[in-house]
Design a protein around this motif. Structure first.
Motif, mmCIF file in Angstrom:
data_model
loop_
_atom_site.group_PDB
_atom_site.id
_atom_site.type_symbol
_atom_site.label_atom_id
_atom_site.label_comp_id
_atom_site.label_asym_id
_atom_site.label_seq_id
_atom_site.Cartn_x
_atom_site.Cartn_y
_atom_site.Cartn_z
ATOM 1 N N LYS A 18 0.717 -1.128 0.174
ATOM 2 C CA LYS A 18 -0.107 0.101 -0.037
ATOM 3 C C LYS A 18 0.777 1.394 0.143
ATOM 4 O O LYS A 18 0.324 2.420 -0.381
ATOM 5 C CB LYS A 18 -0.987 0.073 1.161
ATOM 6 N N ASP A 19 2.089 1.297 0.678
ATOM 7 C CA ASP A 19 3.002 2.426 0.717
ATOM 8 C C ASP A 19 4.449 1.799 0.141
ATOM 9 O O ASP A 19 5.316 1.379 0.945
ATOM 10 C CB ASP A 19 3.156 2.634 2.066
ATOM 11 N N PRO A 20 4.607 2.073 -1.171
ATOM 12 C CA PRO A 20 5.815 1.417 -1.773
ATOM 13 C C PRO A 20 7.223 1.956 -1.053
ATOM 14 O O PRO A 20 8.221 1.473 -1.014
ATOM 15 C CB PRO A 20 5.763 2.019 -3.078
ATOM 16 N N SER A 21 7.021 3.105 -0.127
ATOM 17 C CA SER A 21 8.322 3.692 0.216
ATOM 18 C C SER A 21 8.657 2.782 1.582
ATOM 19 O O SER A 21 10.036 2.820 1.742
ATOM 20 C CB SER A 21 8.019 4.962 1.115
ATOM 21 N N TYR A 22 7.898 1.873 1.988
ATOM 22 C CA TYR A 22 8.214 0.986 3.002
ATOM 23 C C TYR A 22 9.314 -0.076 2.428
ATOM 24 O O TYR A 22 10.203 -0.602 3.105
ATOM 25 C CB TYR A 22 7.157 0.077 3.691
ATOM 26 N N PHE A 23 9.271 -0.388 1.174
ATOM 27 C CA PHE A 23 10.215 -1.298 0.571
ATOM 28 C C PHE A 23 11.467 -1.135 0.615
ATOM 29 O O PHE A 23 12.447 -1.982 0.914
ATOM 30 C CB PHE A 23 9.745 -1.591 -1.010
ATOM 31 N N ALA A 24 11.946 0.258 0.904
ATOM 32 C CA ALA A 24 13.296 0.885 1.261
ATOM 33 C C ALA A 24 13.751 0.356 2.520
ATOM 34 O O ALA A 24 15.116 0.352 2.444
ATOM 35 C CB ALA A 24 13.039 2.402 1.273
ATOM 36 N N ILE A 25 13.017 0.047 3.476
ATOM 37 C CA ILE A 25 13.403 -0.529 4.777
ATOM 38 C C ILE A 25 14.217 -1.925 4.517
ATOM 39 O O ILE A 25 15.131 -2.196 4.714
ATOM 40 C CB ILE A 25 12.249 -0.640 5.745
ATOM 41 N N LEU A 26 13.570 -2.439 3.573
ATOM 42 C CA LEU A 26 14.123 -3.971 3.177
ATOM 43 C C LEU A 26 15.500 -3.652 2.468
ATOM 44 O O LEU A 26 16.130 -4.334 2.691
ATOM 45 C CB LEU A 26 12.990 -4.837 2.517
ATOM 46 N N VAL A 27 15.254 -2.961 1.456
ATOM 47 C CA VAL A 27 16.248 -2.652 0.677
ATOM 48 C C VAL A 27 17.548 -2.312 1.500
ATOM 49 O O VAL A 27 18.515 -2.676 1.418
ATOM 50 C CB VAL A 27 16.364 -1.514 -0.483
#
Length: 79
Positions: A18-27
């Motif tokens: 829902k909030d693609p910016s959260y993927f940066a946490i995993l990156v």
């Protein structure tokens, strides 16, 4: 987003739908270990970084398919 970094990876991935910016946490969490592993395989830092960048881009596009990201995470945790 500091509190979110403490969430389980699967939860962060779910939220990122829902909030693609959260993927940066995993990156941020896994990029360095992935690069180290890739360097061990290809023996070239620049090539390893390119490979990891490409994988990260593909994973972000495919994040709806849990297994596409959770399998590499499980692999790194086992190292």
């Amino acid at each position: 987003m500091l509190e979110e970094k403490n969430l389980p990876d699967e939860e962060i991935l779910r939220i990122s739908l829902k909030d693609p910016s959260y993927f940066a946490i995993l990156v941020d969490k896994y990029q360095t270990p992935f690069i180290r592993k890739a360097i061990g395989i290809v023996r070239n830092k620049d090539e390893a970084e390119d490979i990891v960048q490409e994988i990260t881009s593909v994973r972000q596009l495919q994040r709806e398919s849990f297994c596409f990201f959770s399998i590499p995470i499980q692999f790194l945790k086992a190292m």
